[in-house]
Design a protein around this motif. Structure first.
Motif, short mmCIF file in Angstrom:
data_model
loop_
_atom_site.label_atom_id
_atom_site.label_comp_id
_atom_site.label_asym_id
_atom_site.label_seq_id
_atom_site.Cartn_x
_atom_site.Cartn_y
_atom_site.Cartn_z
N SER A 121 82.97 27.68 25.99
CA SER A 121 82.60 29.27 25.33
C SER A 121 83.19 29.68 26.64
O SER A 121 83.22 31.07 26.06
CB SER A 121 81.15 28.57 26.24
OG SER A 121 81.01 28.30 27.70
N GLU A 122 83.80 29.49 27.40
CA GLU A 122 84.75 30.64 28.31
C GLU A 122 86.08 31.16 27.23
O GLU A 122 86.75 32.06 27.23
CB GLU A 122 85.72 30.53 29.72
CG GLU A 122 83.22 29.88 30.54
CD GLU A 122 84.29 29.42 31.53
OE1 GLU A 122 83.12 29.56 32.95
OE2 GLU A 122 84.49 27.95 31.88
N GLU A 123 86.38 29.80 26.90
CA GLU A 123 87.45 30.35 25.90
C GLU A 123 87.58 31.47 25.06
O GLU A 123 88.23 32.19 24.87
CB GLU A 123 87.94 28.98 25.30
CG GLU A 123 87.96 28.03 26.31
CD GLU A 123 89.87 27.92 27.07
OE1 GLU A 123 90.35 28.57 26.26
OE2 GLU A 123 90.34 27.18 28.13
N ILE A 124 86.30 31.06 24.69
CA ILE A 124 85.97 32.17 23.70
C ILE A 124 85.86 34.16 23.63
O ILE A 124 86.34 34.47 23.17
CB ILE A 124 84.20 31.95 22.66
CG1 ILE A 124 84.07 30.45 22.42
CG2 ILE A 124 83.89 32.78 22.07
CD1 ILE A 124 82.66 29.89 21.61
N PHE A 125 85.17 33.60 24.61
CA PHE A 125 85.20 35.14 25.82
C PHE A 125 87.01 35.83 25.40
O PHE A 125 87.14 36.93 25.30
CB PHE A 125 84.75 35.29 26.96
CG PHE A 125 83.24 34.92 26.86
CD1 PHE A 125 82.49 36.44 25.93
CD2 PHE A 125 82.11 33.79 26.71
CE1 PHE A 125 80.84 36.86 26.06
CE2 PHE A 125 81.06 34.57 26.85
CZ PHE A 125 80.47 35.43 26.20
N LEU A 126 87.57 34.86 26.61
CA LEU A 126 89.19 34.86 26.52
C LEU A 126 89.19 34.95 25.10
O LEU A 126 90.66 35.95 25.52
CB LEU A 126 89.80 33.45 27.51
CG LEU A 126 88.96 33.50 28.29
CD1 LEU A 126 90.25 32.43 29.62
CD2 LEU A 126 89.47 34.71 29.59
N GLU A 127 89.54 34.16 24.61
CA GLU A 127 89.90 34.95 23.01
C GLU A 127 89.71 36.25 22.70
O GLU A 127 91.06 37.08 21.92
CB GLU A 127 89.45 33.53 22.29
CG GLU A 127 90.21 31.89 22.24
CD GLU A 127 90.10 31.27 21.37
OE1 GLU A 127 88.79 31.84 19.68
OE2 GLU A 127 90.26 29.79 21.42
N LYS A 128 87.95 36.50 22.78
CA LYS A 128 87.75 37.42 22.81
C LYS A 128 88.84 39.01 22.72
O LYS A 128 88.95 39.90 22.64
CB LYS A 128 86.50 37.85 21.73
CG LYS A 128 85.68 37.23 21.14
CD LYS A 128 84.17 36.88 21.51
CE LYS A 128 84.07 36.64 20.10
NZ LYS A 128 82.06 36.41 19.94
N ILE A 129 89.25 38.89 24.14
CA ILE A 129 88.84 39.68 24.88
C ILE A 129 91.07 40.08 24.60
O ILE A 129 90.94 40.82 24.68
CB ILE A 129 89.15 39.17 27.02
CG1 ILE A 129 87.79 39.25 27.04
CG2 ILE A 129 90.65 40.43 27.58
CD1 ILE A 129 86.88 40.83 27.10
N LEU A 130 91.78 38.69 25.06
CA LEU A 130 92.76 39.11 24.10
C LEU A 130 93.09 40.08 22.69
O LEU A 130 93.91 40.11 22.92
CB LEU A 130 92.99 37.53 24.21
CG LEU A 130 93.65 36.78 25.19
CD1 LEU A 130 94.21 34.88 25.40
CD2 LEU A 130 95.19 37.71 26.25
#
Length: 134
Positions: free
Chosen positions: A34-43
């Protein structure tokens, strides 16, 4: 975070938000899906390839960059803090290391301690609600 808010930030403030997101995600020493999803969106919100590469380098090194930001309105700082709390609880856990990191970030954002505690308590209540839905 909504890209409309992200786009109102200066490039330095955008980088700060990226760094703060990394700090929250890495606070417990693990990167959950779930945190990876946020990171991908931020990137994806970064328009500049150099900024995306820089943030990826921080993630790969598992470094914890310091965050300093000025010139963001009080309302936007609070919204950013709420976003970071949501990221912290997105994996269904809220460990002490994440809470400690959020308190550090709240000080950097100049959010009063009482308000930070209220937002963090709200985040904890989200975990309780998620467990009732599951």
């Amino acid at each position: 975070m909504y890209s409309a808010i992200f786009n109102t930030l200066s490039p330095e403030q955008q980088r700060w938000y990226g760094e703060a997101t990394v700090r929250v995600v890495m606070a417990d020493g693990e990167r959950h899906q779930s945190e990876e999803i946020f990171l991908e969106k931020i990137l994806a919100m970064f328009q500049n390839d150099a900024d995306r590469e820089w943030l990826n380098a921080i993630l790969q090194a598992k470094a914890r960059p310091s965050c300093q930001v000025e010139g963001i309105s009080a309302a936007t700082r609070l919204m950013l803090f709420y976003d970071l709390v949501v990221i912290a609880v997105s994996d269904g856990e809220f460990v002490k290391a994440e809470e400690d990191e959020l308190y550090k970030i709240s000080k950097e954002l100049k959010i009063p301690a009482k308000e930070a505690t209220s937002v963090i308590s709200w985040g904890k209540s989200l975990i309780e609600r998620m467990s009732m839905v599951a």
